[in-house]
Scaffold this motif. Sequence first.
Motif: not given
Length: 107
Positions: A21-25, A50-61
């Motif tokens: 699974v890749y972060d698209p950016e 339990l995971m996070t995203l690179t930013t709270p407003n990540c486009p793939v949230a």
Amino acid sequence: MSETINTVELGEKIVRVLKTVYDPEIPVDIYELGLIYDVFVNDHYEVKILMTLTTPNCPVAETLPVEVEEKVKTIEEVKDAEVEITFDPPWSQELMSEEAKLELGLL
């Protein structure tokens, strides 16, 4: 007599799936990026990630956690999977593996 879960083997399978699974950016998988904080497996082969995203407003949230759940559910032993998103602690580049930092030219 109940089966005992080989948590090491199942954990390795889960990690292998997470690495697909890749972060698209960012051209690095979510495991090496440090987005996975913890993986829990109970006696019923139910997995909680339990995971996070690179930013709270990540486009793939909305889509990334669903993709993670669906891919982990493809593992034969896994009966169910759930992803919980947290921003505590917030993601930072320090959470990335050496491999990810090298890939992104940060080393």
